[in-house]
Each structure stands twice: as C-alpha cells, then as structure tokens.
Design an enzyme around this catalytic site. Structure first.
Site, PDB file in Angstrom:
ATOM      1  N   ASP A  89      29.495   3.038  12.541  1.00 62.67           N
ATOM      2  CA  ASP A  89      29.730   1.776  11.847  1.00 62.67           C
ATOM      3  C   ASP A  89      30.675   2.034  10.681  1.00 62.67           C
ATOM      4  OD1 ASP A  89      28.163   3.009   9.942  1.00 62.67           O
ATOM      5  OD2 ASP A  89      26.403   1.768  10.300  1.00 62.67           O
ATOM      6  N   GLN A 187      32.205 -12.416  12.764  1.00 64.53           N
ATOM      7  CA  GLN A 187      31.320 -12.914  11.713  1.00 64.53           C
ATOM      8  C   GLN A 187      31.329 -14.443  11.735  1.00 64.53           C
ATOM      9  OE1 GLN A 187      29.157 -11.334  10.012  1.00 64.53           O
ATOM     10  NE2 GLN A 187      29.764  -9.178  10.063  1.00 64.53           N
ATOM     11  N   GLY A 214      26.374  -9.709  11.653  1.00 66.49           N
ATOM     12  CA  GLY A 214      25.771 -10.743  10.820  1.00 66.49           C
ATOM     13  C   GLY A 214      24.599 -11.459  11.448  1.00 66.49           C
ATOM     14  N   ASP A 264      22.231  -1.250  19.060  1.00 65.46           N
ATOM     15  CA  ASP A 264      21.722  -0.132  18.264  1.00 65.46           C
ATOM     16  C   ASP A 264      20.652  -0.657  17.325  1.00 65.46           C
ATOM     17  OD1 ASP A 264      22.557   0.112  15.093  1.00 65.46           O
ATOM     18  OD2 ASP A 264      23.851  -1.272  16.209  1.00 65.46           O
ATOM     19  N   CYS A 302       5.122   5.590  31.530  1.00 64.85           N
ATOM     20  CA  CYS A 302       6.202   6.301  30.830  1.00 64.85           C
ATOM     21  C   CYS A 302       6.256   7.754  31.281  1.00 64.85           C
ATOM     22  CB  CYS A 302       5.985   6.224  29.320  1.00 64.85           C
ATOM     23  SG  CYS A 302       7.273   7.054  28.361  1.00 64.85           S
ATOM     24  N   CYS A 307       4.088  11.410  26.729  1.00 68.40           N
ATOM     25  CA  CYS A 307       3.104  10.794  27.628  1.00 68.40           C
ATOM     26  C   CYS A 307       2.645  11.751  28.723  1.00 68.40           C
ATOM     27  CB  CYS A 307       3.681   9.521  28.237  1.00 68.40           C
ATOM     28  SG  CYS A 307       3.777   8.147  27.060  1.00 68.40           S
TER      29      CYS A 307
END
Length: 374
Positions: A89, A187, A214, A264, A302, A307
């Site tokens: 980012d 945005q 946003g 993410d 899982c 697990c």
C-alpha cells in the site's frame, strides 16, 4: 503483470495474476505483513496456508528499517525471504489513521513520526520512491482515504485531490522506470457520482489495476455493498479489481459476488492473536471455558497444521498460559481458513455453482444470504 480472466458466474470472476515471481489465482486473499512479516509466521508457514501473494506496508517499512537498509538487501523480497509477489500500500491509509497529528496539504502530508516524534513529510513522489526501493510487484498510488462520515462536498474535495495525486504518482512511477505494476485507487466515499468521477479520472490516466478504497471505514455494510455493486461493473473488465482492507469472511464472499478479484485484511491474524478463530460453522472464541476439556479439533473440515495436530483444549491451555505457540497455531488456522474459503469460491465460479456455495456458507453459520441490490 498479466491478468487473465477465465470465467464468470454472475458478476463473480475467476482468473489469475501472472507475475515474474509467480502466479496468483483469483479471487485472492492477501495476508498482511505490515513490518515485513506476517506476525509470528515464517514465510514458509504462510506459503503452506495457500497464500500466493503478501501485502507489505510502505509507511511502516519506510520508518523502520528504511529505504537504505532495504536497498542493501536488494528489496523487500530478499529482506524477508519471500520470493513470491508482494503488493504494497502507499501509506495513504496509515497517514489517514494518524488523525490529529497529521496535516494534509495539496503538496502532501506533514506529520510526526509515531516512533520518535520526528517531523516527516510524505507525498506521492516519495511514496513511489519508497515502493520502488521495496521492489513491490504491485505499487499503489498515494491517495487520501476519504473518512466516514463525510459530506458530499468534503468527499468531492478529497477525491479530486486524490486524482491529482494519482497523476503525480503515475508520473513519478514512470520517471523511475519502475518495471512493475501500478494500481489506481477509486475514492468518493458513499457517493456513487463521486465514485464515477474518480474511476473516469483514473482510467484516463491509465493503470494496471483498480482498487476500491475508502470502504470498511465505519460506513454501514449496506453502503459498502451498494458502492461495490455500482462501481465494479464499470471498472475495465481486463483489469483486476482490489477491495482494500476487507475483511470478515462474509465480506470476502459478498465482494466476490459483486466482482472483486483481490482482498487484504489484518483480521485473520489479529483475531487469531485474540483467540477469535474462524471455522466452517462460525467463530470460536478459544478463551471460553467450555473449550478447556474439548479434545476435538477447531474445525473438522480444515486441513491446516493446527487442526490436524492439536485439540481445542490444547489451544485453550496455550491461550490461558499466554504461550507464544498459541498465537502462532491460531494464526496458521485462521490464514488457512481464509485461503480455503477463497479456494471454495474459485471452484464454485469455475463450475457455475456460486449461488449454491454462498447458500451453504451462510446456512452453516445459521444466517440468511444477503440480497444483491441490483
């Protein structure tokens, strides 16, 4: 980067991102490695959960360890020993999160370091330079994350400045001759016309992919869904679509239903450290005393290391004793749960059975399927 779109089911898309460092199957979830590590995990452990790509944080890696140390190692891939794709980012959201200790101007953002109080300035050009040093496979433009709530006028001014910063980001990225990919960020808050204006401006500049920013900043879930349903179909179909900072498992499902390719979020790792574990039947709070003598695994569906090898009682014990291993085992499970969810979504799109998959997902958690607005 090359984006291939294989098939669709409704608005949901099945494809892949092809990088020199590897292929990312989409829809994809990217674990967050803020400081060059997914907290408590080795790169090999993260990879074993099924992750194809990680997210790094430009802002924090700039403050520590800094560009110079990064360049000495080669780039972020070499620094953290992750030789697969990385998206970073731009630092815009972290600056937004600083609140009153930052000042935003047309030139950029003035703020004090949260580490030592030093005065620092970050602008689109510097963000591109940092991400160039990181060697990010996907670079994000520097933008202002429009807060919620914001009036339409406030959201418009913020969005238009982000467009000007997008142009500066593109120009600096090109000046650096960065061979990697640059994504724009849409945005405009909860206002559809502003989202339209933002997307048009970004497409005019030209980017390799488009993120929806946003959202998940406090707005009602219905507004998030409405904006996604409105804007995703308008994003060029041959470009990947990335919903930033989202989210809960159901948010990923709803994003995929509306055409999102990439996600993410810190939620699986942060929640793991707090004993909140995602399973096929809902959230388990491992700190609850009822797990003290439970010999069953977290989730019988899982296949993760946790697990397959440990009981709920053992995880409860580790948590009560504040053992580091507990946080690690919890994190392995939550990350694998997210990747299994994405695998299931990809498979359902391939076979044209997404509606049935979504219905089963919500039924197993005792919930109703949210309706698509349009």
């Amino acid at each position: 980067m090359k984006f291939e779109l294989d098939t669709t089911d409704g608005r949901a898309r099945r494809g892949r991102l092809i990088f020199d460092r590897g292929t990312v199957e989409t829809p994809a979830f990217m674990p967050v490695g803020t400081y060059g590590t997914v907290k408590g995990m080795t790169p090999e452990e993260v990879r074993a959960t099924g992750a194809d790509i990680l997210l790094g944080n430009t802002f924090h890696l700039w403050l520590r360890p800094g560009e110079e140390i990064m360049r000495k190692h080669g780039d972020l891939h070499d620094f953290m020993n992750w030789q697969r794709p990385i998206l970073t980012d731009s630092g815009g959201f972290q600056v937004f999160s600083l609140g009153d200790i930052r000042k935003i101007t047309e030139e950029g953002v003035h703020f004090r370091s949260p580490i030592n109080g030093e005065k620092i300035f970050l602008d689109p050009e510097k963000s591109m330079q940092i991400q160039d040093a990181l060697g990010s496979d996907v670079v994000m433009i520097f933008d202002e994350c429009t807060p919620y709530p914001a009036t339409e006028d406030e959201a418009r001014k913020s969005m238009q400045m982000s467009l000007r910063w997008a142009r500066r980001s593109r120009d600096e990225f090109d000046r650096l001759e960065n061979p990697n990919s640059l994504f724009g960020i849409i945005q405009g808050g909860v206002y559809e016309d502003l989202r339209d204006e933002s997307l048009k401006g970004l497409v005019d500049i030209g980017f390799d992919g488009y993120a929806v920013g946003g959202l998940a900043v406090g707005e009602p879930k219905a507004d998030m869904h409405r904006i996604l349903e409105h804007i995703c179909p308008q994003i060029p179909a041959d470009k990947p679509r990335y919903l930033m900072g989202v989210g809960k498992p159901e948010d990923l499902v709803e994003g995929v239903r509306r055409g999102v390719d990439m996600f993410d979020c810190v939620m699986p790792t942060r929640n793991a450290r707090n004993g909140h574990l995602f399973t096929s039947e809902g959230v388990i709070k491992i700190r609850n005393a009822r797990h003290r003598d439970d010999t069953s695994p977290l989730d019988t569906k899982c296949d993760c290391y946790t697990c397959k090898n440990y009981s709920r009682a053992y995880l409860y014990h580790l948590d009560r004793c504040n053992e580091i291993l507990g946080a690690r085992l919890n994190t392995i499970h939550n990350l694998r749960y997210y990747q299994m969810l994405m695998e299931g979504l990809r498979g359902a799109i391939e076979t044209g059975t997404l509606d049935a998959f979504v219905a089963d997902f919500y039924t197993s958690q005792g919930r109703e399927v949210p309706e698509l607005v349009n």
